[in-house]
Write a protein that holds these residues in place. Structure first.
Motif, short mmCIF file in Angstrom:
data_model
loop_
_atom_site.label_atom_id
_atom_site.label_comp_id
_atom_site.label_asym_id
_atom_site.label_seq_id
_atom_site.Cartn_x
_atom_site.Cartn_y
_atom_site.Cartn_z
N ALA A 57 -6.20 -12.70 15.47
CA ALA A 57 -6.60 -13.05 14.09
C ALA A 57 -5.68 -12.37 13.08
N ILE A 58 -5.37 -11.10 13.31
CA ILE A 58 -4.50 -10.38 12.38
C ILE A 58 -3.08 -10.90 12.45
N ALA A 59 -2.61 -11.11 13.69
CA ALA A 59 -1.22 -11.53 13.87
C ALA A 59 -1.02 -13.02 13.66
N LEU A 272 -10.58 -6.47 5.94
CA LEU A 272 -9.99 -5.57 6.94
C LEU A 272 -8.53 -5.31 6.61
N ARG A 273 -7.78 -6.35 6.27
CA ARG A 273 -6.37 -6.15 5.94
C ARG A 273 -6.23 -5.23 4.72
N GLN A 274 -7.13 -5.38 3.75
CA GLN A 274 -7.09 -4.51 2.58
C GLN A 274 -7.40 -3.08 2.98
N PHE A 280 -4.06 3.02 5.66
CA PHE A 280 -3.02 3.28 6.65
C PHE A 280 -1.61 2.96 6.13
N THR A 281 -1.38 1.70 5.76
CA THR A 281 -0.01 1.29 5.42
C THR A 281 0.52 2.09 4.25
N SER A 282 -0.29 2.27 3.21
CA SER A 282 0.18 3.02 2.05
C SER A 282 0.33 4.51 2.34
N ARG A 283 -0.24 4.96 3.47
CA ARG A 283 -0.18 6.38 3.86
C ARG A 283 0.63 6.56 5.14
N VAL A 353 -6.91 10.49 -5.79
CA VAL A 353 -6.32 10.94 -4.52
C VAL A 353 -5.72 9.77 -3.74
N GLY A 354 -5.60 8.62 -4.40
CA GLY A 354 -4.87 7.51 -3.80
C GLY A 354 -5.71 6.48 -3.09
N GLY A 355 -7.01 6.44 -3.37
CA GLY A 355 -7.88 5.49 -2.68
C GLY A 355 -7.65 4.04 -3.06
N HIS A 356 -6.99 3.80 -4.19
CA HIS A 356 -6.72 2.42 -4.62
C HIS A 356 -5.23 2.17 -4.77
N GLY A 357 -4.42 2.99 -4.14
CA GLY A 357 -2.97 2.87 -4.24
C GLY A 357 -2.37 4.22 -4.53
#
Length: 414
Positions: A57-59, A272-274, A280-283, A353-357
């Motif tokens: 589903a993700i890929a 889920l992607r968000q 993860f991705t932004s960190r 602390v970066g929860g929205h970017g």
């Protein structure tokens, strides 16, 4: 301290210290090289939790059967590489868990239903002293969310309510960054929808409702007529997905692309992607550093030598001063309801602390040109909260982390 460069430098020192050990050099070089690779995200769960289905589903593509072992699935540029793992049953061998820990930077842990979920794997992830000191790197996924409400049309709404309650349970909130419900089966079917499947669904949608509705009350009734055609649809979509697809076709989703475009947002996949992007991705620099430090610790434990003492000291120093790890631990605490802050302060702390970017404007909630005055105001406010007698000790510690984030923003805004 800039976390990733400091860790890369420490790995470089370790390579020099262990240059006479081919095994250690290969292991350390592998972790050093991973800083330039996409984030590695393992999809983990027991059998029947739908791991390979969620990976597809993700890929948006077919992948190897999960019984074949761990399989890496490439993603578009800047997105994580997915690791489809063998089923992890209760009491899994520690080396199996350790292998996944060493291969992946972050984990999606799939559970079928929260009431009987086994969280032993996540506890094992946290057993290592470095893992406890570093960032929380897991998201729990209710991967068969449509089953939580018996496949009713409002199943995902009910599942989101279940996820919110589950997220606040003391055991769960210590182990993960978020709990996200997804109908993996429907998401996978929508993203890999075939023309023949759409044609079969469209034919069903053209059936008079008074004839079809009684057949949709259960899987057994649905299969009584033309099971040869309906069976594959049920396997691919489940009753929830079949009912939803028929409704959407009747509302005008009259092509495979249109149906897929309407189905996917209703499966929770976008949520889920968000969550993956936000946590993860932004960190990814911090999470790759976490993996590298765990990898270095393996070498120090497996091949101890007096010359490695400075490496152990450097590792401890990085862990003690890594503000990025503190931010991620605080985010997990804020989202898990462990901080007794007002709703406004809670939302502000999460953003800072970066929860929205992680960009300055995203942290401050302002336009690019307004960063400087906004960060000075946040510094003033959170310095006061960090010293406030109105707060308990844990809240003051949380405020101190937020204050440190503001100080770093102020440094960058000069």
């Amino acid at each position: 301290m800039n976390l990733a460069p400091a860790t890369r430098a420490l790995l470089g020192q370790a390579l020099e210290t262990y240059q006479d050990s081919p095994r250690a050099v290969g292991w350390l070089q592998r972790h050093l090289d991973r800083f330039g690779d996409p984030l590695r995200l393992a999809v983990v769960g027991a059998s029947e939790t739908g791991k390979s289905t969620l990976v597809r589903a993700i890929a948006g593509e077919n992948v190897a059967d999960e019984q074949a072992g761990m399989a890496w699935i490439g993603q578009p540029r800047h997105e994580p590489t997915l690791l489809d793992t063998p089923a992890i049953e209760p009491g899994a061998a520690p080396n199996t868990v350790e292998n996944i820990c060493m291969e992946a930077d972050a984990v999606l842990y799939l559970v079928r239903h929260p009431h009987n979920a086994d969280l032993g794997f996540l506890h094992t992830l946290r057993d290592h002293p470095i893992a406890r000191a570093a960032a929380v790197n897991a998201i729990v996924v209710l991967s068969r969310a449509d089953e939580l409400a018996g496949g009713r049309p409002d199943a995902l709404i009910s599942a989101r309510q279940v996820a919110r309650r589950y997220r606040r349970e003391p055991e769960v909130r210590e182990l993960c960054q978020d709990v996200v419900p997804v109908s993996g089966l429907v998401a996978c079917a929508a993203r890999t929808l075939a023309d023949a499947e759409f044609d079969a669904l469209a034919a069903l949608a053209a059936t008079p409702r008074e004839d079809l509705e009684p057949q949709l009350l259960s899987a057994d009734r649905f299969l009584l007529r033309d099971g040869e055609m309906r069976g594959p649809l049920l396997d691919r979509f489940g009753m929830f997905g079949v009912r939803l697809a028929l409704t959407l076709i009747r509302r005008g989703a009259n092509t495979p692309a249109a149906l897929a475009g309407e189905l996917v947002p209703r499966t929770g996949l976008a949520d889920l992607r968000q969550a993956i992007e936000r946590n993860f991705t932004s960190r990814q620099a911090a999470l790759k550093t976490r993996s590298a430090l765990l990898g270095l610790d393996v070498v120090l434990r497996m091949e101890p030598r007096p010359a490695a003492a400075p490496l152990a000291e450097g590792l401890d120093r990085i862990l003690a001063s890594a503000h990025e790890f503190r931010e991620l631990r605080l985010l997990a605490a804020l989202r898990g309801g462990r901080m007794r802050l007002s709703p406004d302060l809670l939302a502000e702390a999460e953003r800072l602390v970066g929860g929205h970017g992680t960009e300055p404007a995203e942290r401050l909630g302002v336009g690019e040109g307004d960063v400087r005055p906004a960060v000075l105001e946040m510094l003033r406010r959170w310095r006061g909260w960090a010293e406030s007698p109105e707060f308990g000790e844990s809240e003051r510690r949380a405020a101190a982390v937020v204050l440190r984030s503001c100080e770093e923003l102020a440094t960058g805004a000069r």
